[in-house]
Scaffold this motif. Structure first.
Motif, PDB file in Angstrom:
ATOM      1  N   PRO A  21      23.136  -4.759 -14.422  1.00 16.14           N
ATOM      2  CA  PRO A  21      22.719  -3.362 -14.319  1.00 16.14           C
ATOM      3  C   PRO A  21      23.527  -2.470 -15.251  1.00 16.14           C
ATOM      4  N   GLN A  22      22.860  -1.513 -15.872  1.00 18.54           N
ATOM      5  CA  GLN A  22      23.547  -0.581 -16.763  1.00 18.54           C
ATOM      6  C   GLN A  22      24.161   0.555 -15.934  1.00 18.54           C
ATOM      7  N   PRO A  23      25.376   1.014 -16.293  1.00 22.86           N
ATOM      8  CA  PRO A  23      25.957   2.152 -15.567  1.00 22.86           C
ATOM      9  C   PRO A  23      24.990   3.329 -15.543  1.00 22.86           C
ATOM     10  N   GLY A  24      24.803   3.885 -14.350  1.00 18.57           N
ATOM     11  CA  GLY A  24      23.899   5.025 -14.209  1.00 18.57           C
ATOM     12  C   GLY A  24      22.433   4.669 -14.279  1.00 18.57           C
ATOM     13  N   GLY A  25      22.125   3.366 -14.314  1.00 19.91           N
ATOM     14  CA  GLY A  25      20.729   2.941 -14.438  1.00 19.91           C
ATOM     15  C   GLY A  25      19.900   3.277 -13.209  1.00 19.91           C
ATOM     16  N   PRO A  26      18.590   3.028 -13.278  1.00 24.51           N
ATOM     17  CA  PRO A  26      17.719   3.384 -12.154  1.00 24.51           C
ATOM     18  C   PRO A  26      18.050   2.579 -10.895  1.00 24.51           C
ATOM     19  N   TYR A  27      17.812   3.195  -9.756  1.00 28.32           N
ATOM     20  CA  TYR A  27      17.961   2.513  -8.467  1.00 28.32           C
ATOM     21  C   TYR A  27      16.597   1.900  -8.153  1.00 28.32           C
ATOM     22  N   LEU A  28      16.463   0.611  -8.435  1.00 36.22           N
ATOM     23  CA  LEU A  28      15.171  -0.070  -8.323  1.00 36.22           C
ATOM     24  C   LEU A  28      15.054  -0.787  -6.982  1.00 36.22           C
ATOM     25  N   ILE A  29      13.999  -0.454  -6.249  1.00 39.56           N
ATOM     26  CA  ILE A  29      13.747  -1.063  -4.944  1.00 39.56           C
ATOM     27  C   ILE A  29      12.458  -1.869  -5.038  1.00 39.56           C
ATOM     28  N   GLN A  30      12.535  -3.161  -4.736  1.00 39.76           N
ATOM     29  CA  GLN A  30      11.335  -3.993  -4.687  1.00 39.76           C
ATOM     30  C   GLN A  30      11.006  -4.267  -3.226  1.00 39.76           C
ATOM     31  N   MET A  31       9.823  -3.814  -2.799  1.00 37.78           N
ATOM     32  CA  MET A  31       9.338  -4.112  -1.450  1.00 37.78           C
ATOM     33  C   MET A  31       8.408  -5.311  -1.544  1.00 37.78           C
ATOM     34  N   LEU A  32       8.641  -6.323  -0.718  1.00 39.17           N
ATOM     35  CA  LEU A  32       7.884  -7.577  -0.790  1.00 39.17           C
ATOM     36  C   LEU A  32       6.928  -7.696   0.395  1.00 39.17           C
ATOM     37  N   PHE A  33       5.721  -8.198   0.108  1.00 40.46           N
ATOM     38  CA  PHE A  33       4.639  -8.264   1.100  1.00 40.46           C
ATOM     39  C   PHE A  33       3.945  -9.620   1.053  1.00 40.46           C
ATOM     40  N   LYS A  34       3.398 -10.017   2.209  1.00 43.93           N
ATOM     41  CA  LYS A  34       2.581 -11.235   2.255  1.00 43.93           C
ATOM     42  C   LYS A  34       1.167 -10.968   1.742  1.00 43.93           C
ATOM     43  N   GLU A  35       0.651  -9.771   2.009  1.00 45.03           N
ATOM     44  CA  GLU A  35      -0.717  -9.401   1.627  1.00 45.03           C
ATOM     45  C   GLU A  35      -0.663  -8.154   0.753  1.00 45.03           C
ATOM     46  N   PRO A  36      -1.699  -7.946  -0.093  1.00 49.69           N
ATOM     47  CA  PRO A  36      -1.709  -6.712  -0.887  1.00 49.69           C
ATOM     48  C   PRO A  36      -1.805  -5.481   0.008  1.00 49.69           C
ATOM     49  N   VAL A  37      -1.189  -4.389  -0.436  1.00 50.43           N
ATOM     50  CA  VAL A  37      -1.232  -3.139   0.335  1.00 50.43           C
ATOM     51  C   VAL A  37      -1.765  -2.012  -0.551  1.00 50.43           C
ATOM     52  N   PRO A  38      -2.564  -1.103   0.026  1.00 47.48           N
ATOM     53  CA  PRO A  38      -3.030   0.044  -0.750  1.00 47.48           C
ATOM     54  C   PRO A  38      -1.924   1.087  -0.891  1.00 47.48           C
ATOM     55  N   MET A  39      -2.053   1.957  -1.864  1.00 47.98           N
ATOM     56  CA  MET A  39      -1.155   3.112  -1.963  1.00 47.98           C
ATOM     57  C   MET A  39      -1.452   4.017  -0.763  1.00 47.98           C
ATOM     58  N   PRO A  40      -0.441   4.400   0.022  1.00 48.56           N
ATOM     59  CA  PRO A  40      -0.701   5.334   1.127  1.00 48.56           C
ATOM     60  C   PRO A  40      -1.339   6.614   0.579  1.00 48.56           C
ATOM     61  N   ASP A  41      -2.113   7.320   1.416  1.00 46.65           N
ATOM     62  CA  ASP A  41      -2.794   8.495   0.863  1.00 46.65           C
ATOM     63  C   ASP A  41      -1.790   9.608   0.540  1.00 46.65           C
ATOM     64  N   LYS A  42      -2.234  10.461  -0.365  1.00 52.20           N
ATOM     65  CA  LYS A  42      -1.337  11.466  -0.961  1.00 52.20           C
ATOM     66  C   LYS A  42      -0.706  12.377   0.092  1.00 52.20           C
ATOM     67  N   GLU A  43      -1.512  12.835   1.044  1.00 53.03           N
ATOM     68  CA  GLU A  43      -0.992  13.761   2.071  1.00 53.03           C
ATOM     69  C   GLU A  43       0.081  13.073   2.920  1.00 53.03           C
ATOM     70  N   LYS A  44      -0.184  11.822   3.274  1.00 53.04           N
ATOM     71  CA  LYS A  44       0.790  11.097   4.092  1.00 53.04           C
ATOM     72  C   LYS A  44       2.085  10.880   3.315  1.00 53.04           C
ATOM     73  N   MET A  45       1.958  10.464   2.053  1.00 52.55           N
ATOM     74  CA  MET A  45       3.165  10.236   1.251  1.00 52.55           C
ATOM     75  C   MET A  45       3.982  11.513   1.119  1.00 52.55           C
ATOM     76  N   THR A  46       3.294  12.620   0.853  1.00 48.71           N
ATOM     77  CA  THR A  46       3.993  13.901   0.680  1.00 48.71           C
ATOM     78  C   THR A  46       4.710  14.297   1.970  1.00 48.71           C
TER      79      THR A  46
END
Length: 292
Positions: free
Chosen positions: A16-41
């Motif tokens: 990792p580079q100093p100050g680099g992005p904080y990368l989070i990988q979420m792992l799933f067994k099945e594909p998931v849709p993007m939650p709807d915009k209002e819910k995410m907000t």
């Protein structure tokens, strides 16, 4: 404990580079849709405070964290939090060296990599400009928002430090404040030095916040005591914006507890084990190994 033998490789520039992005990988067994915009907000706002959705489509969603302003020479703007669309997860890039240091998920690690075929990647942008403590808390808040938004997530992998957690461990933790970043964003690694009684413990992940990682090269002490010491010192460095100067001392360990009567000397050095980075080396006195 892994019995596999690894070679020191300080030519490895993949770290990792100093100050680099904080990368989070979420792992799933099945594909998931993007939650709807209002819910995410709404969920982002609940965990992070004032947020504004500045992009939302099939490929990604982006949120401006309005209370967290990154200042640059030519202006300032809110930190951005990005969530990508669900994609295939092939489990590549996890070599034996990385796998050997996933202490929080040893029993489930192989099952997760076998069963999880999909991922959602999330990251912060422009956050390197924030003070360390502010960024640590923002990234921890972001993680909690993601855990709520994706209830079918099986596991979280933190790329900046190489930690893997079952999703239930992320959702159920009782940690508060900046120690959440230490828990998920900083990995304390453990190595036996082949052909000797020596051990090496170090941290990976502090450099995301432009803070020093730690390193201990030692013998004849319970490594679990040293692991606890490393987490305590990392937390102290984050909370106080690294007050430790080269050549100063910190409390050592006696019977597993930090002890004021024992002082260990600190000095800044290059890491002994990849990735190549600067570390705060802690000389454990009579337990210390190697030349300094």
């Amino acid at each position: 404990m892994s019995n596999k033998v690894f070679q020191q490789n300080l030519d490895d520039k993949k770290g990792p580079q100093p100050g680099g992005p904080y990368l989070i990988q979420m792992l799933f067994k099945e594909p998931v849709p993007m939650p709807d915009k209002e819910k995410m907000t709404a969920v982002m706002g609940k965990h992070i405070g004032a947020t504004e959705c500045f992009c939302y489509d099939k490929k990604m969603a982006g949120f401006a964290a309005l209370d967290h302003i990154a200042e640059f020479q030519d202006g300032k703007c809110p930190v951005q939090l990005m969530v990508m669309k669900c994609d295939k997860f092939k489990g590549k890039g996890f070599d034996a060296f990385l796998l050997s240091q996933m202490w929080d998920c040893q029993e489930d690690r192989e099952r997760i990599f076998r069963e999880c075929r999909y991922q959602v990647v999330a990251t912060d942008m422009l956050a390197a400009a924030l003070p360390a403590l502010e960024r640590a808390n923002l990234d921890a808040d972001f993680l909690e928002a993601l855990a709520e938004l994706y209830p079918s997530c099986e596991a979280f992998y933190f790329q900046n430090c190489g930690k893997l957690f079952l999703a239930e461990d992320v959702r159920s933790h009782q940690i508060e404040g900046q120690d959440r970043f230490i828990r998920f964003g900083v990995n304390v690694r453990f190595f036996n030095i082949e052909g000797t009684e020596d051990m090496l413990i170090d941290t990976v992940g502090m450099s995301t916040l432009f803070l020093p990682d730690l390193q201990y090269h030692f013998h004849d002490m319970d490594p679990n005591w040293v692991v606890n010491h490393a987490y305590n010192v990392a937390s102290y460095i984050l909370e106080h914006d690294n007050p430790i100067k080269d050549g100063e001392t910190i409390d050592g360990v006696a019977d597993g507890q930090m002890c004021r009567e024992i002082q260990w000397k600190c000095q800044y050095e290059d890491a002994l084990i990849q990735p190549l980075r600067g570390v705060l080396d802690i000389n454990m006195g009579k337990y210390a190994s190697g030349g300094r």
